[in-house]
Design an enzyme around this catalytic site. Structure first.
Site, PDB file in Angstrom:
ATOM      1  N   ASP A  23       0.825  -1.385  -0.541  1.00 58.14           N
ATOM      2  CA  ASP A  23       0.532  -0.095  -0.419  1.00 58.14           C
ATOM      3  C   ASP A  23       0.605   1.434  -0.101  1.00 58.14           C
ATOM      4  O   ASP A  23       2.229   1.202   0.440  1.00 58.14           O
ATOM      5  CB  ASP A  23      -0.903   0.021   0.825  1.00 58.14           C
ATOM      6  CG  ASP A  23      -2.049   1.097   1.477  1.00 58.14           C
ATOM      7  OD1 ASP A  23      -2.476   1.457   0.321  1.00 58.14           O
ATOM      8  OD2 ASP A  23      -3.017   1.209   2.338  1.00 58.14           O
ATOM      9  N   TRP A  28       2.885   7.681  -2.707  1.00 55.17           N
ATOM     10  CA  TRP A  28       4.019   8.416  -3.312  1.00 55.17           C
ATOM     11  C   TRP A  28       4.428   8.862  -4.238  1.00 55.17           C
ATOM     12  O   TRP A  28       5.060  10.005  -3.903  1.00 55.17           O
ATOM     13  CB  TRP A  28       4.659   6.515  -3.475  1.00 55.17           C
ATOM     14  CG  TRP A  28       6.328   6.829  -3.961  1.00 55.17           C
ATOM     15  CD1 TRP A  28       7.525   6.554  -2.966  1.00 55.17           C
ATOM     16  CD2 TRP A  28       6.735   6.613  -5.175  1.00 55.17           C
ATOM     17  NE1 TRP A  28       8.713   6.294  -4.431  1.00 55.17           N
ATOM     18  CE2 TRP A  28       8.246   6.842  -5.133  1.00 55.17           C
ATOM     19  CE3 TRP A  28       6.132   7.181  -6.187  1.00 55.17           C
ATOM     20  CZ2 TRP A  28       8.892   6.729  -6.262  1.00 55.17           C
ATOM     21  CZ3 TRP A  28       6.899   7.292  -7.560  1.00 55.17           C
ATOM     22  CH2 TRP A  28       8.089   6.834  -7.477  1.00 55.17           C
ATOM     23  N   HIS A  40       1.965   2.921  -8.618  1.00 57.82           N
ATOM     24  CA  HIS A  40       1.967   1.742  -9.382  1.00 57.82           C
ATOM     25  C   HIS A  40       3.664   1.344  -9.646  1.00 57.82           C
ATOM     26  O   HIS A  40       4.368  -0.165  -9.214  1.00 57.82           O
ATOM     27  CB  HIS A  40       1.234   1.862 -10.204  1.00 57.82           C
ATOM     28  CG  HIS A  40      -0.173   1.432  -9.341  1.00 57.82           C
ATOM     29  ND1 HIS A  40      -0.263   1.502  -7.687  1.00 57.82           N
ATOM     30  CD2 HIS A  40      -1.100   2.470 -10.061  1.00 57.82           C
ATOM     31  CE1 HIS A  40      -1.508   1.973  -7.597  1.00 57.82           C
ATOM     32  NE2 HIS A  40      -2.025   2.486  -9.124  1.00 57.82           N
ATOM     33  N   SER A  68      -7.478  -5.822  -5.246  1.00 55.26           N
ATOM     34  CA  SER A  68      -8.419  -6.715  -4.441  1.00 55.26           C
ATOM     35  C   SER A  68      -9.774  -6.311  -5.754  1.00 55.26           C
ATOM     36  O   SER A  68      -9.613  -5.574  -6.380  1.00 55.26           O
ATOM     37  CB  SER A  68      -8.701  -5.709  -3.129  1.00 55.26           C
ATOM     38  OG  SER A  68      -9.036  -3.801  -3.212  1.00 55.26           O
ATOM     39  N   GLU A  70     -12.144  -4.640  -4.879  1.00 58.15           N
ATOM     40  CA  GLU A  70     -12.911  -3.447  -4.504  1.00 58.15           C
ATOM     41  C   GLU A  70     -11.834  -2.617  -5.539  1.00 58.15           C
ATOM     42  O   GLU A  70     -12.634  -1.421  -5.928  1.00 58.15           O
ATOM     43  CB  GLU A  70     -12.632  -2.839  -2.566  1.00 58.15           C
ATOM     44  CG  GLU A  70     -13.905  -3.716  -1.714  1.00 58.15           C
ATOM     45  CD  GLU A  70     -13.644  -4.985  -1.650  1.00 58.15           C
ATOM     46  OE1 GLU A  70     -12.155  -5.516  -1.676  1.00 58.15           O
ATOM     47  OE2 GLU A  70     -13.903  -6.324  -1.436  1.00 58.15           O
ATOM     48  N   TRP A  72     -11.752  -2.900  -8.475  1.00 61.29           N
ATOM     49  CA  TRP A  72     -11.965  -2.164  -9.851  1.00 61.29           C
ATOM     50  C   TRP A  72     -12.941  -0.802  -9.504  1.00 61.29           C
ATOM     51  O   TRP A  72     -12.883  -0.389 -10.507  1.00 61.29           O
ATOM     52  CB  TRP A  72     -13.332  -3.383  -9.451  1.00 61.29           C
ATOM     53  CG  TRP A  72     -12.228  -4.855 -10.417  1.00 61.29           C
ATOM     54  CD1 TRP A  72     -12.865  -5.613  -9.577  1.00 61.29           C
ATOM     55  CD2 TRP A  72     -12.169  -4.869 -11.647  1.00 61.29           C
ATOM     56  NE1 TRP A  72     -11.994  -6.825  -9.692  1.00 61.29           N
ATOM     57  CE2 TRP A  72     -11.475  -6.146 -11.028  1.00 61.29           C
ATOM     58  CE3 TRP A  72     -12.085  -4.493 -12.670  1.00 61.29           C
ATOM     59  CZ2 TRP A  72     -10.969  -7.340 -12.262  1.00 61.29           C
ATOM     60  CZ3 TRP A  72     -11.354  -4.597 -13.517  1.00 61.29           C
ATOM     61  CH2 TRP A  72     -11.066  -6.130 -13.459  1.00 61.29           C
ATOM     62  N   ARG A  74     -12.469   1.887  -8.731  1.00 59.68           N
ATOM     63  CA  ARG A  74     -11.194   2.918  -8.277  1.00 59.68           C
ATOM     64  C   ARG A  74     -11.545   3.859 -10.068  1.00 59.68           C
ATOM     65  O   ARG A  74     -11.808   2.905 -10.773  1.00 59.68           O
ATOM     66  CB  ARG A  74      -9.694   2.975  -9.208  1.00 59.68           C
ATOM     67  CG  ARG A  74      -9.374   2.946  -7.100  1.00 59.68           C
ATOM     68  CD  ARG A  74      -8.065   2.439  -6.956  1.00 59.68           C
ATOM     69  NE  ARG A  74      -7.878   1.821  -5.959  1.00 59.68           N
ATOM     70  CZ  ARG A  74      -6.155   2.225  -5.253  1.00 59.68           C
ATOM     71  NH1 ARG A  74      -5.547   2.156  -5.915  1.00 59.68           N
ATOM     72  NH2 ARG A  74      -6.242   1.632  -4.080  1.00 59.68           N
ATOM     73  N   LEU A 134      10.858 -20.226  -3.742  1.00 57.14           N
ATOM     74  CA  LEU A 134       9.663 -19.989  -3.250  1.00 57.14           C
ATOM     75  C   LEU A 134       8.732 -19.790  -4.189  1.00 57.14           C
ATOM     76  O   LEU A 134       8.791 -19.975  -5.122  1.00 57.14           O
ATOM     77  CB  LEU A 134      10.565 -18.305  -3.785  1.00 57.14           C
ATOM     78  CG  LEU A 134       9.537 -17.397  -3.552  1.00 57.14           C
ATOM     79  CD1 LEU A 134       8.901 -17.166  -1.716  1.00 57.14           C
ATOM     80  CD2 LEU A 134      10.040 -15.811  -3.667  1.00 57.14           C
ATOM     81  N   ARG A 191       1.677  -4.651   6.224  1.00 53.46           N
ATOM     82  CA  ARG A 191       1.176  -3.503   5.863  1.00 53.46           C
ATOM     83  C   ARG A 191       1.818  -2.714   5.865  1.00 53.46           C
ATOM     84  O   ARG A 191       1.433  -2.025   6.428  1.00 53.46           O
ATOM     85  CB  ARG A 191      -0.860  -3.637   5.646  1.00 53.46           C
ATOM     86  CG  ARG A 191      -1.020  -2.309   4.988  1.00 53.46           C
ATOM     87  CD  ARG A 191      -2.504  -2.036   5.543  1.00 53.46           C
ATOM     88  NE  ARG A 191      -2.697  -1.328   3.933  1.00 53.46           N
ATOM     89  CZ  ARG A 191      -4.448  -1.197   3.828  1.00 53.46           C
ATOM     90  NH1 ARG A 191      -4.662  -2.129   4.287  1.00 53.46           N
ATOM     91  NH2 ARG A 191      -5.018  -0.416   2.893  1.00 53.46           N
ATOM     92  N   SER A 199      -8.002  -4.484   4.954  1.00 61.79           N
ATOM     93  CA  SER A 199      -8.809  -4.162   3.328  1.00 61.79           C
ATOM     94  C   SER A 199      -8.965  -5.822   3.047  1.00 61.79           C
ATOM     95  O   SER A 199      -8.694  -5.880   1.782  1.00 61.79           O
ATOM     96  CB  SER A 199      -7.655  -3.487   2.965  1.00 61.79           C
ATOM     97  OG  SER A 199      -7.509  -2.338   3.377  1.00 61.79           O
ATOM     98  N   GLU A 210       1.131 -12.302  13.021  1.00 59.75           N
ATOM     99  CA  GLU A 210       1.821 -11.915  13.035  1.00 59.75           C
ATOM    100  C   GLU A 210       1.427 -10.016  12.403  1.00 59.75           C
ATOM    101  O   GLU A 210       1.319 -11.009  11.292  1.00 59.75           O
ATOM    102  CB  GLU A 210       3.384 -11.810  13.356  1.00 59.75           C
ATOM    103  CG  GLU A 210       3.244 -12.511  14.418  1.00 59.75           C
ATOM    104  CD  GLU A 210       3.140 -12.487  16.139  1.00 59.75           C
ATOM    105  OE1 GLU A 210       3.537 -11.205  16.793  1.00 59.75           O
ATOM    106  OE2 GLU A 210       2.789 -13.633  17.057  1.00 59.75           O
TER     107      GLU A 210
END
Ligand code: IPE
Ligand code: IPE
Ligand code: MG
Length: 247
Positions: A23, A28, A40, A68, A70, A72, A74, A134, A191, A199, A210
């Site tokens: 986030d 930024w 981005h 997310s 949500e 969409w 934007r 990974l 975060r 969120s 944690e």
């Protein structure tokens, strides 16, 4: 009874699964009088850094919340820019990720995406399928509540068909219907940007994670910041509702 000392010493040191809510890209960019999408773009370098640092630290699973359900909502120009950036990044990074031993998985509903985005998801998953160092999970069009609802629907259908009984539904069976099936729960959820909320991210899976909320915007979260986060994790004491002898 569970041996709390054994659990705690096992959980010290390196988290097996780190999940990051990336986030702060927009802020930024704003601080630099740039457009949000430029934040981005800058954030992609932090993704590279996080992957390198995760591999170097011996983290086995890294989940990044990239978009997310949500999001969409934007402005279309920003959503389009994110989708385009996803495609460009996937095209540009697939080889490098494969050579680092990184396997990529995309977690989220495969709805609303353009054919191009769907093709890129397919491409990155196939071309990195052999990675064994990974697993990088990209949460893209992800919603934890939606994920839980889909699991509930799938289980209800299995009950209706007579495949399972209501009593068979336990944590393990429920988790097996989630999009995260086969993944370990996150040990450490980070975060960036100082916001202290989840969120709609991994709500089921994070029940004993944690949490860490560094006051750093995602494009500024480099390898050093990742290493610092690993130190923070190593200081945490995970109790899982049990008690330690000295308290
Ligand atoms: C996170 O940065 C990236 C996405 C949600 C896609 P934001 O775009 O939310 O940045 P802020 O929170 O507005 O600074
Ligand atoms: C969460 O960030 C989603 C991602 C990082 C992809 P948001 O910036 O969308 O979340 P809110 O709106 O601050 O809760
Ligand atoms: Mg944000």
């Amino acid at each position: 009874m569970r041996d709390i000392t054994a659990i705690m010493s096992r959980d010290r040191a390196i988290p097996k699964h780190v999940a990051i809510i990336m986030d702060g890209n927009g802020r930024w960019a704003k601080q630099r009088n740039k457009e949000r999408y430029e934040g981005h773009i800058a954030g992609v370098e932090s993704v590279r850094a996080a992957v390198r640092a995760a591999v170097r630290n011996g983290v086995e699973w890294l989940t990044l919340y990239a978009f997310s359900t949500e999001n969409w909502g934007r402005p279309t120009a920003e959503v389009d820019a994110i989708m385009e950036l996803f495609c460009r990044t996937v095209m540009g990074e697939a080889k490098e990720l494969a050579s680092q031993g990184v396997r990529v998985k995309v977690m989220g509903e495969r709805t609303r995406f353009s054919a191009e985005v769907l093709a890129m998801i397919d491409h990155i998953e196939r071309s990195t399928a052999e990675g064994a160092r990974l697993t990088l999970v990209l949460a893209f069009n992800y919603s934890a509540r939606r994920e839980i609802i889909l699991a509930a629907q799938a289980l209800a259908e299995r009950v209706a068909k007579g495949d399972i009984r209501v009593d068979d539904i336990d944590e393990e069976l429920f988790a097996s219907e989630l999009m995260s099936s086969g993944m370990p729960d996150p040990d450490f959820v980070i975060r960036t940007s100082g916001e202290c909320r989840l969120s709609n991210f991994l709500l089921w899976q994070s029940s004993y994670a944690e949490l860490y909320f560094p006051d750093v915007l995602w494009p500024d979260f480099g390898e050093e910041a990742f290493d610092k986060a690993m130190e923070v994790y190593a200081q945490r004491e995970r109790r899982y509702g049990l008690v330690t002898e000295d308290c």
